[in-house]
Design an enzyme around this catalytic site. Sequence first.
Site, PDB file in Angstrom:
ATOM      1  N   LYS A 208      -9.453  -4.853  -2.856  1.00  0.00           N
ATOM      2  CA  LYS A 208      -8.199  -5.080  -3.586  1.00  0.00           C
ATOM      3  C   LYS A 208      -8.234  -4.545  -5.011  1.00  0.00           C
ATOM      4  CE  LYS A 208      -5.990  -8.756  -1.002  1.00  0.00           C
ATOM      5  NZ  LYS A 208      -6.971  -9.093   0.049  1.00  0.00           N
TER       6      LYS A 208
ATOM      7  N   GLU B  34       2.118 -12.783  -6.441  1.00  0.00           N
ATOM      8  CA  GLU B  34       1.787 -14.010  -5.745  1.00  0.00           C
ATOM      9  C   GLU B  34       0.376 -13.880  -5.181  1.00  0.00           C
ATOM     10  OE1 GLU B  34       3.672 -11.614  -4.361  1.00  0.00           O
ATOM     11  OE2 GLU B  34       2.317 -11.156  -2.683  1.00  0.00           O
TER      12      GLU B  34
ATOM     13  N   SER C 115     -14.160  -4.637   4.448  1.00  0.00           N
ATOM     14  CA  SER C 115     -13.220  -4.725   3.326  1.00  0.00           C
ATOM     15  C   SER C 115     -13.635  -5.693   2.228  1.00  0.00           C
ATOM     16  CB  SER C 115     -11.827  -5.093   3.841  1.00  0.00           C
ATOM     17  OG  SER C 115     -11.876  -6.262   4.635  1.00  0.00           O
TER      18      SER C 115
HETATM   19  C1  LIG Z   1      -6.631  -9.241   1.422  1.00  0.00           C
HETATM   20  C2  LIG Z   1      -7.738  -8.816   2.310  1.00  0.00           C
HETATM   21  C3  LIG Z   1      -7.506  -8.157   3.545  1.00  0.00           C
HETATM   22  C4  LIG Z   1      -6.136  -7.919   4.091  1.00  0.00           C
HETATM   23  O1  LIG Z   1      -5.326  -7.066   3.366  1.00  0.00           O
HETATM   24  P1  LIG Z   1      -4.975  -5.572   3.839  1.00  0.00           P
HETATM   25  O2  LIG Z   1      -3.871  -5.179   2.947  1.00  0.00           O
HETATM   26  O3  LIG Z   1      -4.593  -5.621   5.282  1.00  0.00           O
HETATM   27  O4  LIG Z   1      -6.216  -4.784   3.643  1.00  0.00           O
HETATM   28  C5  LIG Z   1      -8.595  -7.739   4.281  1.00  0.00           C
HETATM   29  N1  LIG Z   1      -9.866  -7.978   3.860  1.00  0.00           N
HETATM   30  C6  LIG Z   1     -10.127  -8.606   2.705  1.00  0.00           C
HETATM   31  C7  LIG Z   1     -11.545  -8.840   2.312  1.00  0.00           C
HETATM   32  C8  LIG Z   1      -9.076  -9.060   1.887  1.00  0.00           C
HETATM   33  O5  LIG Z   1      -9.359  -9.700   0.738  1.00  0.00           O
END
Ligand SMILES: *Cc1c(COP(=O)(O)O)cnc(C)c1O
Length: 407
Positions: A94, A116, A383
């Site tokens: 993010k 938010e 992610s």
């Molecule tokens: C917020 C988040 C997601 C989901 O958001 P996307 O916009 O679909 O990437 C996925 N993995 C993590 C670790 C997150 O914090």
Amino acid sequence: MKNSFEHTLPNEEGYFGEYGGSFIPPQLETIMEEINQSYQNCRQDPNFQDELARLYKHFVGRPSPIFHAQNLSEKYGIDIYLKREDLNHTGAHKINHCLGEALLAKKMGKKKIIAETGAGQHGVALATAAALVGLECDIYMGEVDIAKEHPNVVRMHILGATVVPVSHGRKTLKEAVDAAFEAYLQDPVTQLYAIGSVVGPHPFPMMVRDFQSIIGNEAKVQFEEMTGKQPDNLVACVGGGSNAMGLFTAFLNDENVAIHGVEPAGRGLDVEGEHAATLTLGEPGVMHGFKSYMLKDKEGEPQEVYSVASGLDYPSVGPQHSYLKDLGRVQYGTVDDKEAIDAFFELSRLEGIIPAIESSHAVAYVFKLAKQGLKGSVLINLSGRGDKDIDFVVNNYGQDYGITSTL
Ligand SMILES: *Cc1c(COP(=O)(O)O)cnc(C)c1O
């Protein structure tokens, strides 16, 4: 590495095929066009790109490495690689788009950046970017989430952000979106609403994708260096779809790379309200200012959604994903809570990496594909890291995995 901002989609109105666009109140039209123009300027401005590249390298710690998970590869009979977005500053992908949005706000002369947050991940990443760039930051958060996600609330306070409690309705993410949007309508001139994924009205799906596409641009070079080839498969989890678009974008024209997006099946696909499998079970519609697949209830309103991963429970999805689904370029599948938690422990215990529960969905899907006979190499977008999830996982599932005491 400097990011590439050259993409053919969306068109000038923000459409990816029939999806996307901008469905906003008339009083926001001028301001949204201003944001679009400013972003187009930044996109072509070498100074903006250099500044972002500098922050990616020295602040976030990019490039994030690719790790060959040999123990898992041996077990599942395919070559599993992880793109380590979990190693980024603040623990997930993010930060890539929050820095971009904060720099844009600064360039536009905004005083404040607002958003938010549900579990608090977007809030913390944005508060971090705001502190660095020198902007005020208001984060709208439901009172239920504030109680549940205490460490992230504390982080936002320490970073100097204002956490605005939202006390109506179910006091969670949906109400927080409404409240933040309401506050934005009051003053769209001094504030920028920093959307947290590849969703919302044009230009946000394009802009957030561009910022996140550093993931795939790096991965393409790194994977080639490591293996002399391109990966046979890419896999990423899909909430709004930003980490997935981040990895996929650089590979969309590579016909030999199969691409898979993974949605949360929650407690089961057969019960409305117990999953968030938007592309799997939804239909096209308009919500939150854009057209895309969405999960609607009988009245045509957004369904209640659920996933064990709070970053994945969104009743719509980024418009480019809807387009890629219809095109057949990306295959979308699902993983339920239990499969995700299994993968959470398996990655932790076989490779020494504790993943976010969101990312665990992508890992679990690879195990499923392997059992169905998938061959070759797979690059998973990891992610985020699981630090935020450890207490929840141990309290709710620990016993099933031999953890009888956490004292
Ligand atoms: C917020 C988040 C997601 C989901 O958001 P996307 O916009 O679909 O990437 C996925 N993995 C993590 C670790 C997150 O914090």
